[in-house]
Design a protein around this motif. Structure first.
Motif, mmCIF file in Angstrom:
data_model
loop_
_atom_site.group_PDB
_atom_site.id
_atom_site.type_symbol
_atom_site.label_atom_id
_atom_site.label_comp_id
_atom_site.label_asym_id
_atom_site.label_seq_id
_atom_site.Cartn_x
_atom_site.Cartn_y
_atom_site.Cartn_z
ATOM 1 N N THR A 256 -44.428 -1.596 38.579
ATOM 2 C CA THR A 256 -45.694 -1.046 39.033
ATOM 3 C C THR A 256 -45.995 0.367 38.539
ATOM 4 O OG1 THR A 256 -44.709 -0.132 41.055
ATOM 5 C CG2 THR A 256 -45.502 -2.420 41.145
ATOM 6 N N GLY A 257 -44.996 1.109 38.104
ATOM 7 C CA GLY A 257 -45.226 2.468 37.633
ATOM 8 C C GLY A 257 -45.153 3.532 38.710
ATOM 9 N N ILE A 258 -44.978 3.160 39.957
ATOM 10 C CA ILE A 258 -44.835 4.145 41.023
ATOM 11 C C ILE A 258 -43.457 4.796 40.911
ATOM 12 C CG2 ILE A 258 -43.838 2.590 42.764
ATOM 13 C CD1 ILE A 258 -45.746 3.943 44.822
ATOM 14 N N SER A 259 -43.297 6.032 41.436
ATOM 15 C CA SER A 259 -41.998 6.693 41.336
ATOM 16 C C SER A 259 -41.736 7.541 42.570
ATOM 17 C CB SER A 259 -41.917 7.559 40.072
ATOM 18 O OG SER A 259 -42.889 8.588 40.110
ATOM 19 N N LEU A 260 -40.463 7.780 42.825
ATOM 20 C CA LEU A 260 -40.008 8.547 43.981
ATOM 21 C C LEU A 260 -40.173 10.041 43.730
ATOM 22 C CD1 LEU A 260 -38.466 8.501 46.752
ATOM 23 C CD2 LEU A 260 -36.357 8.668 45.405
ATOM 24 N N ILE A 261 -40.644 10.793 44.753
ATOM 25 C CA ILE A 261 -40.798 12.241 44.594
ATOM 26 C C ILE A 261 -40.017 13.042 45.634
ATOM 27 C CG2 ILE A 261 -43.033 12.140 43.449
ATOM 28 C CD1 ILE A 261 -44.282 12.905 46.209
ATOM 29 N N GLY A 262 -39.388 12.387 46.610
ATOM 30 C CA GLY A 262 -38.639 13.148 47.600
ATOM 31 C C GLY A 262 -38.434 12.358 48.873
ATOM 32 N N GLY A 263 -37.909 13.019 49.899
ATOM 33 C CA GLY A 263 -37.682 12.353 51.167
ATOM 34 C C GLY A 263 -36.589 13.039 51.956
ATOM 35 N N ASP A 264 -35.864 12.239 52.751
ATOM 36 C CA ASP A 264 -34.824 12.794 53.610
ATOM 37 C C ASP A 264 -33.817 11.698 53.926
ATOM 38 O OD1 ASP A 264 -33.609 14.789 55.222
ATOM 39 O OD2 ASP A 264 -34.540 13.936 57.007
ATOM 40 N N THR A 265 -32.570 12.099 54.140
ATOM 41 C CA THR A 265 -31.505 11.170 54.513
ATOM 42 C C THR A 265 -30.720 11.778 55.661
ATOM 43 O OG1 THR A 265 -31.322 10.429 52.216
ATOM 44 C CG2 THR A 265 -29.533 9.836 53.692
ATOM 45 N N THR A 266 -30.495 10.951 56.691
ATOM 46 C CA THR A 266 -29.755 11.436 57.840
ATOM 47 C C THR A 266 -28.863 10.333 58.387
ATOM 48 O OG1 THR A 266 -29.981 12.557 59.975
ATOM 49 C CG2 THR A 266 -31.515 10.767 59.527
ATOM 50 N N ALA A 267 -27.866 10.713 59.165
ATOM 51 C CA ALA A 267 -26.980 9.735 59.783
ATOM 52 C C ALA A 267 -27.535 9.318 61.139
ATOM 53 C CB ALA A 267 -25.585 10.322 59.956
ATOM 54 N N THR A 268 -27.223 8.102 61.552
ATOM 55 C CA THR A 268 -27.671 7.600 62.836
ATOM 56 C C THR A 268 -26.595 6.723 63.455
ATOM 57 O OG1 THR A 268 -29.377 6.302 63.982
ATOM 58 C CG2 THR A 268 -28.817 5.611 61.758
ATOM 59 N N SER A 269 -26.565 6.711 64.771
ATOM 60 C CA SER A 269 -25.675 5.790 65.473
ATOM 61 C C SER A 269 -26.352 4.453 65.723
ATOM 62 C CB SER A 269 -25.244 6.398 66.815
ATOM 63 O OG SER A 269 -26.394 6.684 67.623
ATOM 64 N N GLY A 270 -27.630 4.372 65.391
ATOM 65 C CA GLY A 270 -28.392 3.146 65.565
ATOM 66 C C GLY A 270 -28.434 2.332 64.288
ATOM 67 N N PRO A 271 -29.336 1.359 64.219
ATOM 68 C CA PRO A 271 -29.433 0.505 63.031
ATOM 69 C C PRO A 271 -30.040 1.249 61.846
ATOM 70 C CG PRO A 271 -31.219 0.020 64.547
ATOM 71 C CD PRO A 271 -30.319 0.991 65.252
ATOM 72 N N PRO A 272 -29.753 0.814 60.619
ATOM 73 C CA PRO A 272 -30.405 1.414 59.451
ATOM 74 C C PRO A 272 -31.926 1.371 59.591
ATOM 75 C CG PRO A 272 -28.632 -0.043 58.772
ATOM 76 C CD PRO A 272 -28.807 -0.251 60.244
ATOM 77 N N THR A 273 -32.560 2.486 59.287
ATOM 78 C CA THR A 273 -34.009 2.602 59.416
ATOM 79 C C THR A 273 -34.562 3.262 58.168
ATOM 80 O OG1 THR A 273 -33.839 2.791 61.827
ATOM 81 C CG2 THR A 273 -35.884 3.538 60.813
ATOM 82 N N ILE A 274 -35.585 2.651 57.601
ATOM 83 C CA ILE A 274 -36.156 3.089 56.335
ATOM 84 C C ILE A 274 -37.625 3.420 56.547
ATOM 85 C CG2 ILE A 274 -36.659 2.424 53.944
ATOM 86 C CD1 ILE A 274 -34.413 0.183 54.528
ATOM 87 N N THR A 275 -38.022 4.638 56.222
ATOM 88 C CA THR A 275 -39.432 5.027 56.298
ATOM 89 C C THR A 275 -39.894 5.442 54.914
ATOM 90 O OG1 THR A 275 -39.247 5.754 58.594
ATOM 91 C CG2 THR A 275 -41.105 6.591 57.326
ATOM 92 N N LEU A 276 -40.919 4.789 54.448
ATOM 93 C CA LEU A 276 -41.420 5.035 53.097
ATOM 94 C C LEU A 276 -42.906 5.353 53.178
ATOM 95 C CD1 LEU A 276 -40.259 3.025 50.031
ATOM 96 C CD2 LEU A 276 -42.646 3.711 50.230
ATOM 97 N N THR A 277 -43.298 6.448 52.558
ATOM 98 C CA THR A 277 -44.704 6.836 52.478
ATOM 99 C C THR A 277 -45.151 6.736 51.027
ATOM 100 O OG1 THR A 277 -44.501 8.347 54.354
ATOM 101 C CG2 THR A 277 -46.376 8.675 52.887
ATOM 102 N N ALA A 278 -46.136 5.888 50.785
ATOM 103 C CA ALA A 278 -46.624 5.659 49.421
ATOM 104 C C ALA A 278 -48.003 6.273 49.248
ATOM 105 C CB ALA A 278 -46.674 4.174 49.112
ATOM 106 N N LEU A 279 -48.210 6.884 48.097
ATOM 107 C CA LEU A 279 -49.497 7.486 47.758
ATOM 108 C C LEU A 279 -50.067 6.759 46.545
ATOM 109 C CD1 LEU A 279 -47.486 9.796 48.946
ATOM 110 C CD2 LEU A 279 -49.316 11.351 48.246
ATOM 111 N N GLY A 280 -51.309 6.369 46.669
ATOM 112 C CA GLY A 280 -51.981 5.683 45.578
ATOM 113 C C GLY A 280 -53.225 6.429 45.146
#
Length: 330
Positions: free
Chosen positions: A114-138
């Protein structure tokens, strides 16, 4: 006080904070921000939680693929092309590098397509289930983004994807014995489970939507529910001829073996197709353009007056009663 429904929470708690006009009152799947005289920025955000939006033993590559694909579905329904995205991960401490590498490979596969690319974000540890938050700009040309507002009685309704495949795929992953009950081959099972794990990406639909759609939404929470959302914003009703709803050959096998599945398929989530309203005067040209571009839009029905509500009709005009309209987060 217990949490209310998702849309009540948005309307009561968060909509008053959305002062920017481009936020659309938080009544849509994405914001539309004017950034230059020539272009608007379309912003959408989705969170995927293990055990809710994907299975805990799903391959990490398919999880990465899905996380990005579902955001691109929102952009496509706006007539926008993916530009960049940010990624925030909350992962258990025991997550290993092999998992992350495979997850990133899934993201890379979508980027390559698609040509979209990653520009940044954050990674943290959790005691809960894996959680993924993605913000896309078009990006979309100025004042060309398509929202849920704009459908009129007489407009024709179209979708560009088959309905219910992901639901069947999830059920098969949860209970493999259903394959025999539904008369499915190994190839059918592979197709349906792949549709759950790896939603379709149809970037070619964006141009057609931008050029022809009066209103649009992506089908993520169920065909009936998302149509109702579009109609609510546009203050119209709609009717769908159930015989026109596109089902894949694998889903048709399941329906042949168990016709009662029909009500589940039209309310199940994770289809990630576009649902659009096109004016009657533009319909013939739209269908011709869609065919020439190889984008398989199918007419489902039409927009009606608001007083009619949203109706799914069997052959002969009988209304199909639904116990629920679609997926709800709360």
């Amino acid at each position: 006080m217990a949490l209310a429904g998702e849309f009540d929470i948005i309307a009561r708690i968060f909509a008053p904070l959305a002062k920017e006009a481009g936020a659309l009152g938080l009544k849509d799947d994405a914001a539309v921000l004017t950034v230059t005289d020539d272009h608007q920025l379309v912003v959408t955000c989705d969170t995927l939680v293990s055990g809710v939006h994907f299975l805990k033993d799903d391959p990490p590559g398919s999880i990465g693929y899905k996380a990005l694909a579902v955001n691109l579905s929102d952009l496509t329904a706006k007539g926008a092309y993916g530009y960049v995205y940010t990624l925030s991960l909350a992962l258990p401490r025991e997550t290993d590098m092999a998992w992350l590498e495979a997850f990133a490979a899934g993201l890379a596969e979508v980027q390559d397509r698609t040509g979209i690319s990653l520009i940044g974000g954050d990674t943290t540890a959790t005691s809960g289930p894996p959680t993924i938050t993605l913000t896309a700009l078009g990006l979309v040309q100025h004042e060309s983004a398509i929202t849920r507002l704009g459908a009129k009685p007489g407009d024709r309704l179209y979708t560009n994807g088959t309905i219910g495949d992901a639901y069947l795929g999830l059920k098969l992953l949860q209970d493999a014995s259903l394959a025999e009950a539904w008369g499915l081959s190994d190839g059918d099972v592979d197709y349906l489970t792949d549709r759950y794990r790896r939603p379709p990406i149809d970037t070619g639909a964006a141009l057609l939507i931008r050029n022809f759609a009066k209103a649009a939404i992506d089908v993520s929470d169920g065909l009936a529910a998302d149509l109702e959302k579009l109609c609510g914003v546009s203050h119209v009703g709609a009717e769908i001829q159930i015989g026109r709803v596109p089902f894949s050959p694998a889903a048709q096998k399941g329906l042949g073996a168990m016709p009662a599945l029909l009500r589940d398929l039209v309310v199940a989530g994770d289809d990630y197709a576009a649902l659009i309203a096109v004016s009657e005067t533009s319909a013939a040209r739209f269908e011709s353009e869609a065919e020439s571009h190889g984008v398989p839009f199918v007419q489902l029905g039409e927009i009606t007056d608001a007083a009619d509500g949203v109706r799914l009709l069997e052959q002969g005009g009988r209304v199909i009663a639904l116990e629920r309209k679609g997926f709800s987060h709360f």
